[in-house]
Design a protein around this motif. Sequence first.
Motif, mmCIF file in Angstrom:
data_model
loop_
_atom_site.group_PDB
_atom_site.id
_atom_site.type_symbol
_atom_site.label_atom_id
_atom_site.label_comp_id
_atom_site.label_asym_id
_atom_site.label_seq_id
_atom_site.Cartn_x
_atom_site.Cartn_y
_atom_site.Cartn_z
ATOM 1 N N CYS A 9 -10.345 68.144 24.533
ATOM 2 C CA CYS A 9 -10.209 69.192 23.555
ATOM 3 C C CYS A 9 -11.152 69.074 22.370
ATOM 4 O O CYS A 9 -10.740 68.902 21.237
ATOM 5 C CB CYS A 9 -8.775 69.179 23.040
ATOM 6 S SG CYS A 9 -8.146 70.816 22.779
ATOM 7 N N ASP A 10 -12.428 69.120 22.618
ATOM 8 C CA ASP A 10 -13.378 69.128 21.511
ATOM 9 C C ASP A 10 -13.115 70.333 20.630
ATOM 10 O O ASP A 10 -13.070 71.446 21.119
ATOM 11 C CB ASP A 10 -14.796 69.221 22.073
ATOM 12 C CG ASP A 10 -15.539 67.936 21.861
ATOM 13 O OD1 ASP A 10 -16.718 67.894 22.204
ATOM 14 O OD2 ASP A 10 -14.937 66.990 21.346
ATOM 15 N N ALA A 11 -12.904 70.091 19.346
ATOM 16 C CA ALA A 11 -12.697 71.204 18.428
ATOM 17 C C ALA A 11 -13.686 71.070 17.290
ATOM 18 O O ALA A 11 -14.321 70.025 17.125
ATOM 19 C CB ALA A 11 -11.270 71.193 17.906
ATOM 20 N N GLN A 12 -13.785 72.105 16.501
ATOM 21 C CA GLN A 12 -14.775 72.121 15.428
ATOM 22 C C GLN A 12 -14.099 72.569 14.141
ATOM 23 O O GLN A 12 -13.300 73.505 14.145
ATOM 24 C CB GLN A 12 -15.888 73.112 15.806
ATOM 25 C CG GLN A 12 -17.056 73.151 14.873
ATOM 26 C CD GLN A 12 -18.045 71.996 15.105
ATOM 27 O OE1 GLN A 12 -18.263 71.603 16.242
ATOM 28 N NE2 GLN A 12 -18.599 71.469 14.030
ATOM 29 N N ALA A 13 -14.353 71.872 13.052
ATOM 30 C CA ALA A 13 -13.917 72.337 11.730
ATOM 31 C C ALA A 13 -15.125 72.226 10.817
ATOM 32 O O ALA A 13 -16.070 71.500 11.124
ATOM 33 C CB ALA A 13 -12.787 71.471 11.205
ATOM 34 N N LEU A 38 -9.686 70.936 8.252
ATOM 35 C CA LEU A 38 -8.635 70.336 9.075
ATOM 36 C C LEU A 38 -8.170 69.060 8.384
ATOM 37 O O LEU A 38 -8.977 68.171 8.097
ATOM 38 C CB LEU A 38 -9.182 70.012 10.469
ATOM 39 C CG LEU A 38 -8.162 69.447 11.458
ATOM 40 C CD1 LEU A 38 -7.108 70.498 11.808
ATOM 41 C CD2 LEU A 38 -8.856 68.988 12.733
ATOM 42 N N ARG A 189 -7.471 63.418 20.805
ATOM 43 C CA ARG A 189 -8.150 64.673 20.478
ATOM 44 C C ARG A 189 -9.428 64.329 19.715
ATOM 45 O O ARG A 189 -9.515 63.284 19.085
ATOM 46 C CB ARG A 189 -7.279 65.551 19.567
ATOM 47 C CG ARG A 189 -6.001 66.050 20.222
ATOM 48 C CD ARG A 189 -6.316 67.324 20.980
ATOM 49 N NE ARG A 189 -5.118 67.932 21.532
ATOM 50 C CZ ARG A 189 -4.638 67.697 22.749
ATOM 51 N NH1 ARG A 189 -5.244 66.829 23.543
ATOM 52 N NH2 ARG A 189 -3.569 68.321 23.187
ATOM 53 N N THR A 191 -12.359 66.024 17.036
ATOM 54 C CA THR A 191 -12.823 67.165 16.237
ATOM 55 C C THR A 191 -14.138 66.810 15.549
ATOM 56 O O THR A 191 -14.272 65.721 14.994
ATOM 57 C CB THR A 191 -11.772 67.559 15.173
ATOM 58 O OG1 THR A 191 -10.638 68.084 15.844
ATOM 59 C CG2 THR A 191 -12.302 68.624 14.226
#
Length: 539
Positions: A9-13, A38, A189, A191
């Motif tokens: 689950c690569d996410a970006q903030a 985040l 996870r 980010t």
Amino acid sequence: MAPLMAAACDAQADFLVVGAGIAGLRAALELARAGHVLVLAKGHAADPSLPHAKPCLACSASDDEVVLSEHDTLQAGDGLCRPAAVHALLEEAPARIQEVIEWGAELHPSGAGLALARSTSLNRPRVLRLQESQQASLGGAIMHVLRAKAQSMPAIEIVPRTTVVELLREGPRVTGALYLTEDRVPRYRRTRAKAVLLATGGLGQLYRETTSPPSACGDGIALAFAAGAVLEDLEFVQFYPTCLHARGAPHLPLPAALLEHGAKLLNVDLERFMPRYHEAGDRAPADAIARAIVQEMRNSRSECVYLDLTAVGPDRLRKRFPALHLACVRHNLDIAADLVPVLPAAHFTVGGVAVGLNGATSVPRLYAAGEVAASGVHGANAWGANALLEGLVFGARAAKAMIAGERPSVWPTPPARTSDSPSSTGEVPTSCVALDAESLVREVRCLMWHKVGIIRRGSELAEASRCLDSLVLAETAVPSRSYYEARHILAVARLLARCAAKRAESRGAHYREDFPLRDDSLPPRHSYVSVPSPVYLAA
Ligand SMILES: Cc1cc2nc3c(=O)[nH]c(=O)nc-3n(C[C@H](O)[C@H](O)[C@H](O)COP(=O)(O)OP(=O)(O)OC[C@H]3O[C@@H](n4cnc5c(N)ncnc54)[C@H](O)[C@@H]3O)c2cc1C
């Protein structure tokens, strides 16, 4: 375990803030003006130090009082405060407090809640204090306002029950974080963000006796070190001298004002002992009291001493210290009649991740604020109640620097490598003991309390380092918050023991029985450590 491989689950903030205490939330509010923020925090979001916090703040309403606080702060710092950082704190604190007041009606200074009061070692009123009759903590009240404000802002996403276990890097830059959820089946996870702020609080949990919240495991210090950041003055840990010692009760710090009001310290033989240690007796400085208590506990092999509050008087106790009174009643102690068992406990992390006035660490895109950071405000010891203000002022400062993408801070260059200490915490001695997380933490906390605690000695510090190096955290099939906390506690304990051994003098919160005086033969020096250099001292 290979967490990076397992991470999903690569996410970006835009911005990542690790920690939802006063520093993290204040920073998040500033960052929200510039993008999506985040905020990750262990446990429930309402977990950090503040619910325990005493109701006082070293803030002052007038310029005159700011100057006085500056003097006291510098005195406590014992030659190692950075005057520019102290100035920044005291100049910007009134505006930061005013802001919080505007965000939450109950903190209005003209309202009934706030009063000026005296603080330990001060002879003039200069501390803004919530009246005890409010039975709440000013820190708690500020947190309440910050949390409500953060939760109302769509740009801020707070994700509780997450433990950051590693900072992601590309070359020398930090680009995000890897974290573990506290679900029944924990998940990794990942980010990514333009900039990361560490606001993870202190390292009190390295010690068997501490006032710090369970989250204070030195995580931010360990994460920053592993990412290549310079750490500063780790050996300075403040121990609060008189904390409640009752079965099942947290180590509540008892107000120092009790001693000013006539309370007396007694050993287990019910003898007054402070006059034997210090000319000011029970009104001696906090560090001297902490050392005397430890000495008495060692002499009598007891686990506490006692505070006799009869001279304070039951009426004054109930009226002036109602919160304390109630807390003791809850633990079957009548403070007006019983002797109160007390001991010193690790309370505040003075050193930490080295940062400039803008919160920038030595690593590009990595910032730190609050108790995790060595901002230069506290020097060798923290004065009274500057910590909450530090979180507000330097949380905001770091956020502004993150938005502007300010460059990393530069620290004195380490000398050429010497043989006196290893370059990292990873050296494996010949005989190692692999322990599960719980046993390892118990072992480390005991070692730190007895050998790297309030009274230190070179031979014991060396022994502590050897023992710490021989401990190994046993691998586990199921990752957990406690596994990573144990890893961080061990890593930071090793570094702290080495920094304490390197400082062959007594200064601020660091006391060496074998070097009981401050070394004034050289200008005051900070201690530094980073990969790959050993601990070194530099002005
Ligand atoms: C009992 C007590 C009384 C005090 N009284 C006073 C006082 O009167 N005046 C004063 O000025 N100061 C006082 N202090 C000190 C002050 O409360 C703290 O220094 C300050 O609250 C620290 O704020 P912080 O934001 O830096 O960290 P904290 O408030 O400790 O918050 C740290 C945050 O980081 C999170 N975190 C930690 N590690 C990780 C990780 N790996 N991953 C994700 N999240 C993580 C935690 O969950 C938490 O949300 C007191 C402290 C204590 C313990």
